[in-house]
Design an enzyme around this catalytic site. Structure first.
Site, PDB file in Angstrom:
ATOM      1  N   ASN A 119      72.463 -55.216  80.817  1.00 37.68           N
ATOM      2  CA  ASN A 119      73.492 -55.250  81.849  1.00 37.68           C
ATOM      3  C   ASN A 119      74.272 -56.569  81.700  1.00 37.68           C
ATOM      4  OD1 ASN A 119      74.718 -55.993  84.356  1.00 37.68           O
ATOM      5  ND2 ASN A 119      73.566 -54.384  85.371  1.00 37.68           N
ATOM      6  N   HIS A 131      76.747 -60.182  84.642  1.00 37.24           N
ATOM      7  CA  HIS A 131      76.806 -61.604  84.978  1.00 37.24           C
ATOM      8  C   HIS A 131      77.514 -62.447  83.925  1.00 37.24           C
ATOM      9  CE1 HIS A 131      74.993 -60.669  88.664  1.00 37.24           C
ATOM     10  NE2 HIS A 131      73.966 -60.089  88.067  1.00 37.24           N
ATOM     11  N   HIS A 155      78.126 -52.600  86.222  1.00 38.76           N
ATOM     12  CA  HIS A 155      78.207 -52.089  87.594  1.00 38.76           C
ATOM     13  C   HIS A 155      79.593 -52.418  88.121  1.00 38.76           C
ATOM     14  CE1 HIS A 155      76.167 -51.978  91.858  1.00 38.76           C
ATOM     15  NE2 HIS A 155      77.258 -51.221  91.779  1.00 38.76           N
ATOM     16  N   ARG A 167      81.499 -52.704  91.023  1.00 38.92           N
ATOM     17  CA  ARG A 167      81.261 -52.748  92.474  1.00 38.92           C
ATOM     18  C   ARG A 167      82.571 -52.562  93.217  1.00 38.92           C
ATOM     19  NH1 ARG A 167      75.977 -54.889  93.972  1.00 38.92           N
ATOM     20  NH2 ARG A 167      76.807 -54.811  96.075  1.00 38.92           N
ATOM     21  N   ARG A 177      83.394 -57.839  92.278  1.00 38.64           N
ATOM     22  CA  ARG A 177      82.983 -59.254  92.222  1.00 38.64           C
ATOM     23  C   ARG A 177      82.692 -59.729  90.806  1.00 38.64           C
ATOM     24  NH1 ARG A 177      77.225 -58.841  95.329  1.00 38.64           N
ATOM     25  NH2 ARG A 177      78.555 -57.828  96.843  1.00 38.64           N
ATOM     26  N   GLU A 225      77.157 -48.122  86.268  1.00 39.53           N
ATOM     27  CA  GLU A 225      76.523 -48.028  87.588  1.00 39.53           C
ATOM     28  C   GLU A 225      77.620 -48.039  88.631  1.00 39.53           C
ATOM     29  OE1 GLU A 225      74.105 -51.486  87.934  1.00 39.53           O
ATOM     30  OE2 GLU A 225      72.623 -50.763  86.528  1.00 39.53           O
ATOM     31  N   THR A 280      71.928 -54.867  94.344  1.00 39.26           N
ATOM     32  CA  THR A 280      71.561 -53.563  94.882  1.00 39.26           C
ATOM     33  C   THR A 280      70.166 -53.639  95.498  1.00 39.26           C
ATOM     34  OG1 THR A 280      72.809 -52.699  93.025  1.00 39.26           O
ATOM     35  CG2 THR A 280      71.567 -51.113  94.317  1.00 39.26           C
ATOM     36  N   GLU A 301      66.530 -43.575  87.676  1.00 39.04           N
ATOM     37  CA  GLU A 301      66.127 -44.950  87.372  1.00 39.04           C
ATOM     38  C   GLU A 301      65.331 -45.440  88.576  1.00 39.04           C
ATOM     39  OE1 GLU A 301      68.983 -47.625  85.620  1.00 39.04           O
ATOM     40  OE2 GLU A 301      68.051 -49.357  86.612  1.00 39.04           O
ATOM     41  N   HIS A 335      65.688 -53.580  87.580  1.00 39.85           N
ATOM     42  CA  HIS A 335      66.005 -54.507  88.678  1.00 39.85           C
ATOM     43  C   HIS A 335      64.951 -55.600  88.772  1.00 39.85           C
ATOM     44  CE1 HIS A 335      67.945 -56.113  92.188  1.00 39.85           C
ATOM     45  NE2 HIS A 335      68.906 -55.241  91.997  1.00 39.85           N
TER      46      HIS A 335
END
Ligand code: PXP
Length: 253
Positions: A16, A19, A52, A54, A58, A79, A110, A160, A200
């Site tokens: 992922n 970030h 993801h 969002r 962000r 996602e 999440t 998931e 996660h």
């Protein structure tokens, strides 16, 4: 990128890269480059790239999704929340996979799994629309038998499992209890014919126990891996995670 077609290992790693975008958005710069990060992660041994999108944008932006989904042979896992806007974006961009997640603007990340049992018809409709666009759609859920059965009834091909409660457990007893829930949940989902992924809060020190669950075939890992990359580089961070996953997997007899 010839290695995109390499045979998949027993447990797959989805990296992922949200970030990487968080760092970029912090200053409004064009760097660090999310696409370069995705390519580097794939080259180092990831099997897919997760982003993801969002609602508040962000970190990952619409343009990132468009660019990543436009790269031939890059397996993208998008996602997203189950909203009209996101279904529209997914159907237009056509990532290989989608993972439907709950989303609230206030949360840092999440925080829990999607409630399938309470909105089965709506979830089933979302899965059907994504499936019709050729997208494999997963549901991000807690390791809870009611939710897992509801996911199967809604027509999910894969789920998931949320590993956050396991990762955040403050003592050995609660960590063991959360691990047991994940093992039972993964077995139940597999018995219902669904492919099982998890993710996660995973990092090199806690990933082994999850990789050792035979029913789990894919892990999606972001924050800890990108944080580690700040010190050792993204390719080494992927290799290190891969090694920790493989060590856990080898415990399966
Ligand atoms: N899987 C899902 C469905 C997520 O929402 C996230 C966080 O975006 C992850 C995996 C990765 O979690 P982490 O960043 O804690 O590794």
């Amino acid at each position: 990128m010839t290695d995109l077609a390499a045979p998949a290992p027993p447990i797959r790693l989805g990296v992922n890269v949200d970030h990487v975008a968080t760092l970029r958005q912090a200053r409004g710069t064009h760097y660090p480059d999310v696409v370069a990060a995705a390519r580097l992660a794939m080259h180092a041994g990831a099997q897919s790239i997760t982003v993801h999108l969002r609602e508040d944008r962000r970190h990952i932006q619409d343009a990132d999704v468009e660019t990543l989904c436009g790269i031939a042979d890059l397996p993208v896992n998008l996602e997203m929340a189950l909203t009209e806007e996101m279904i529209g974006i997914a159907c237009a961009r056509r990532p290989r996979d989608c993972c439907l997640v709950p989303e609230s603007r206030e949360e840092l990340t999440t925080e829990g799994g999607l409630d399938i049992a309470g909105q089965k018809t709506r979830v089933a409709d979302g899965l059907t629309r994504l499936g019709a666009a050729g997208i494999r759609a997963a549901l991000f859920i807690d390791p809870d038998a009611e939710q897992i059965r509801a996911a199967a009834e809604a027509g999910a091909h894969h789920i998931e499992l949320h590993t956050g409660a396991y990762a955040d457990a403050v003592d050995v007893a609660s960590r063991r209890a959360e691990l047991a829930r994940l093992i039972e949940g993964a077995e139940l989902a597999e018995s219902l014919g669904m492919e099982v992924h998890a993710g996660h809060g995973l990092h090199v020190d806690n990933v082994g126990d999850i990789a050792a669950i035979p029913a789990i075939v894919e892990l999606n890992i972001g924050h800890a891996l990108i944080a580690r990359a700040v010190f050792i580089g993204l390719d080494d961070a992927v290799l290190e995670m891969r090694a920790a996953m493989d060590a856990g997997r080898q415990r399966i007899v």
